[in-house]
Motif scaffolding. Structure first.
Motif, PDB file in Angstrom:
ATOM      1  N   THR B  49       0.832  -1.210   0.000  1.00  0.00           N
ATOM      2  CA  THR B  49       0.000   0.000   0.000  1.00  0.00           C
ATOM      3  C   THR B  49       0.862   1.255   0.000  1.00  0.00           C
ATOM      4  O   THR B  49       0.503   2.266  -0.627  1.00  0.00           O
ATOM      5  CB  THR B  49      -0.952  -0.027   1.212  1.00  0.00           C
ATOM      6  N   ASN B  53       0.403   4.153  -2.605  1.00  0.00           N
ATOM      7  CA  ASN B  53       0.152   5.545  -2.198  1.00  0.00           C
ATOM      8  C   ASN B  53       1.195   6.494  -2.802  1.00  0.00           C
ATOM      9  O   ASN B  53       0.860   7.623  -3.185  1.00  0.00           O
ATOM     10  CB  ASN B  53       0.159   5.656  -0.667  1.00  0.00           C
ATOM     11  N   LEU B  58      -0.276  10.222  -3.219  1.00  0.00           N
ATOM     12  CA  LEU B  58      -0.796  10.462  -1.872  1.00  0.00           C
ATOM     13  C   LEU B  58       0.294  10.485  -0.806  1.00  0.00           C
ATOM     14  O   LEU B  58       0.061  10.963   0.297  1.00  0.00           O
ATOM     15  CB  LEU B  58      -1.815   9.382  -1.498  1.00  0.00           C
ATOM     16  N   LEU B  59       1.459   9.945  -1.116  1.00  0.00           N
ATOM     17  CA  LEU B  59       2.507   9.824  -0.111  1.00  0.00           C
ATOM     18  C   LEU B  59       3.854  10.150  -0.747  1.00  0.00           C
ATOM     19  O   LEU B  59       4.291   9.459  -1.679  1.00  0.00           O
ATOM     20  CB  LEU B  59       2.509   8.384   0.441  1.00  0.00           C
ATOM     21  N   VAL B  91      -8.566   6.193  -7.579  1.00  0.00           N
ATOM     22  CA  VAL B  91      -8.094   5.321  -6.495  1.00  0.00           C
ATOM     23  C   VAL B  91      -9.285   4.654  -5.810  1.00  0.00           C
ATOM     24  O   VAL B  91     -10.243   5.321  -5.414  1.00  0.00           O
ATOM     25  CB  VAL B  91      -7.282   6.130  -5.438  1.00  0.00           C
TER      26      VAL B  91
END
Lengths: 398, 223
Positions: B49, B53, B58-59, B91
């Motif tokens: 994950t 991400n 997102l990360l 997503v």
């Protein structure tokens, strides 16, 4: 986004209702408190204007029996007289500037009079205290048998009121002053002399052997240039026999300190309610937003920027505090305006509700305060949501 | 369009005494190509994950770059990166991901609503038909089953016709039939030109994979 805000609020009726009630209560307390503080302050200022002069001189007996103060401050009705010579004696003092005489008479509730009221006759030529109020009522000059009635009296322009067998016409009605003027009838010196003469003729006057042309009840005096009201008071008390001079400000100092005390208590209450309410609001917003962390993470995943998420939180807070604040103020208005008289009686202090402009200003400031407090409380949550770790949040508790 | 990760690493700092640096993804190169369905498998905590991400914007990686059409997405400010995610990436997150105050249709169209754009309601209806949730259009998520919420999230991720579709354990709480339907749908999306990455434990996913990876020591290895 705006409809999203509304949908979010509608979608959580319980949480929204709690926040709405909280902000309503805050605004209710602040609005009602502010209007009361304002009313007391306006009442005091109105009372100061009602006294008008720096110094008041009355027969010694009236002052010692507190009769005069009770008439001015408490609204009790009564009358007393002293020789008109006192007027000339006091006028000749160096410290005395403007001076005007008033004659008092009280009507009774018996068949002789329409209503039991305090009647004040003033001399339009020299008056310094009553005319400004009458001018405000729109009446330029009073003719013989003309009356100006206080706002609380059940008499209207055009009505005829009878006092001791003399019919008088209501020529004007004063605006509310929040003072004993509201239950007083004013007339010019010629009319009141006739009323006094009639009361004497009917044997209904406590003073049996006075001549209305040769007496006065009260002298209203302003200090001459270079003299203080205290100088005038001392001058009169030292040099004029059987007359008591009192400074207007001393007469209302007890009331002023009472108003300061009550206003201080109300202000403290408002501050306490606000601090407590703001803390609860902060907690409520934080809990409400925290409970929706995953939803904010989902929106982040869909491409919402941190600023957008913060904006959603802030818009919700804005809507709630605006609606809650407005509701609280309206509720406050529904309480304070119809029951202002009861508050006045309960407090026993001059109480004059502010005018429409000041009320609207008070309402706007209260709502603004509510919005600022609410958005400040929500800003913490907004900042946290703008920095949400969507991945981590969505994985938790799965 | 391709999405490429160049030498990306993600370190986490864990609270506690002693060595507290933990590397979830280690110096990884990874590419998602259009029309290709990639499946990433691995045990829990292997960094699947975390990699998803980082690829989906997102990360931010501790080091390395993620390139979309040659541009480093993490060099963009939050506003631009968010817009890019909204337009190019879809997503499907783990778990239940509904906005509860909105209906199913409103949830699916939310990616448009966020940017006040005219929603493609026709396509949303097609997706709902395809995922067998058309009859639930005006229903609130609180009335849906787990499988229905998951299918709603899939429709929402696909509604903007993204160039890359990320699915993080999309079948985690679904029965066999629903699982097959979801994988079929994602395969269709890939066939239509979308680059698809599925992170899953499901062995069934292998059958749908154009490329299969297994996470090993923080690095995805071709299986």
């Amino acid at each position: 986004m705006n409809s999203l805000t509304i949908k979010n609020l509608k979608g959580r009726p319980a949480a929204t209702a709690v926040l709405l009630v909280l902000s309503s209560l805050l605004c209710f307390a602040v609005f009602v408190g502010s209007i009361m503080v304002n009313s007391l302050s306006t009442g005091l200022s109105s009372l100061e204007k009602r006294l008008g002069a720096d110094v008041m001189a009355v027969p010694y007996e009236a002052a010692t029996k507190k009769k005069f103060e009770d008439m001015v401050i408490q609204g009790s009705i009564g009358y007393f007289y002293m020789d008109k010579e006192k007027y000339d004696e006091i006028s000749s003092l160096d410290s005395v500037g403007d001076i005007s005489a008033q004659l008092y008479l009280a009507s009774t509730g018996s068949s002789c009079c329409s209503i039991p009221v305090q009647i004040i006759g003033f001399d339009p030529e020299t008056d310094i205290t009553v005319k400004p109020w009458i001018k405000k009522s729109g009446k330029k000059a009073l003719e013989k048998y003309d009356l100006v009635v206080g706002s609380d009296l059940n008499a209207f322009v055009g009505d005829t009121l009878s006092f001791y067998g003399v019919d008088c016409r209501v020529a004007a009605k004063l605006d509310k002053t929040g003072t004993t003027y509201d239950t007083t009838v004013f007339t010019n010196i010629d009319t009141i002399k006739e009323l006094i003469a009639s009361s004497l003729d009917k044997g209904m006057n406590d003073f049996k052997d006075i001549s209305p042309d040769n007496v006065v009840s009260c002298l209203l005096i302003n200090a001459a240039d270079g003299y203080s009201p205290e100088d005038v008071m001392n001058d009169i008390n030292l040099h004029v026999k059987r007359v008591k001079a009192v400074q207007s400000k001393n007469m209302i100092s007890g009331i002023a300190s009472g108003i300061t005390g009550v206003s201080g208590m109300i202000r403290t209450f408002i501050a306490a309610v606000w601090v407590l309410g703001a803390a609860i609001l902060l907690l409520a917003f934080t809990m409400s937003i925290n409970g929706r962390k995953k939803e904010f993470a989902v929106m982040r995943v869909m491409g919402a920027s941190g600023k957008m998420l913060a904006g959603i939180v802030m818009k919700e807070a804005l809507c709630i505090t605006l609606a809650g604040g407005t509701a609280g103020c309206l509720l406050g208005a529904l309480v304070i305006f119809p029951f202002g008289g009861a508050a006045e009686k309960a407090l026993g202090l001059p109480f004059l509700l502010p005018d429409a402009g000041r009320t609207v200003l008070c309402l706007c400031l209260t709502i603004l305060l509510s919005v600022l407090s609410g958005t400040a409380a929500a800003a913490v949550s907004a900042w946290r949501m703008s920095r949400i770790d969507a991945g981590l949040t969505l994985r938790s508790d799965n | 369009m391709s999405l490429t990760a160049e030498n990306i690493t993600k370190d986490y700092i864990r609270a506690g005494k002693g060595t507290n640096r933990f590397t979830a993804v280690k110096e990884t190169d990874f590419t998602l190509e259009e029309g290709c369905l990639s499946v990433l498998m691995g045990r829990s905590g292997s960094g699947k994950t975390t990699l998803l991400n980082m690829l989906s914007g997102l990360l931010c990686p501790t080091s390395g770059r993620v390139l979309s059409d040659g541009d480093d997405i993490y060099s963009l400010d939050d506003k631009k990166l968010s817009k890019l995610r909204n337009e190019r990436f879809g997503v499907i997150p783990q778990g239940q991901s509904a906005v509860h105050s909105l209906t199913v249709m409103e949830n699916i169209l939310l990616p448009f609503a966020l940017y006040r754009e005219k929603p493609d309601e026709e396509y949303a209806k097609q997706l709902m038909e395809r995922l067998d949730i058309a009859q639930l259009s005006q229903v609130k998520p609180s009335e849906l089953s787990g499988g229905e919420i998951r299918r709603m999230a899939i429709a929402r991720a696909a509604v903007r016709k993204p160039r890359v579709l990320f699915a993080d354990e999309p079948t985690g709480d679904l029965d066999d039939e629903n699982t097959r339907e979801v994988f079929d749908f994602l395969k269709e999306q890939a066939k239509n030109g979308t680059a698809v990455l599925i992170v899953t434990h499901e062995n069934d996913a292998k059958a749908y994979a154009d490329k299969l990876y297994r996470m090993n020591g923080g690095v995805p290895e071709k299986a």
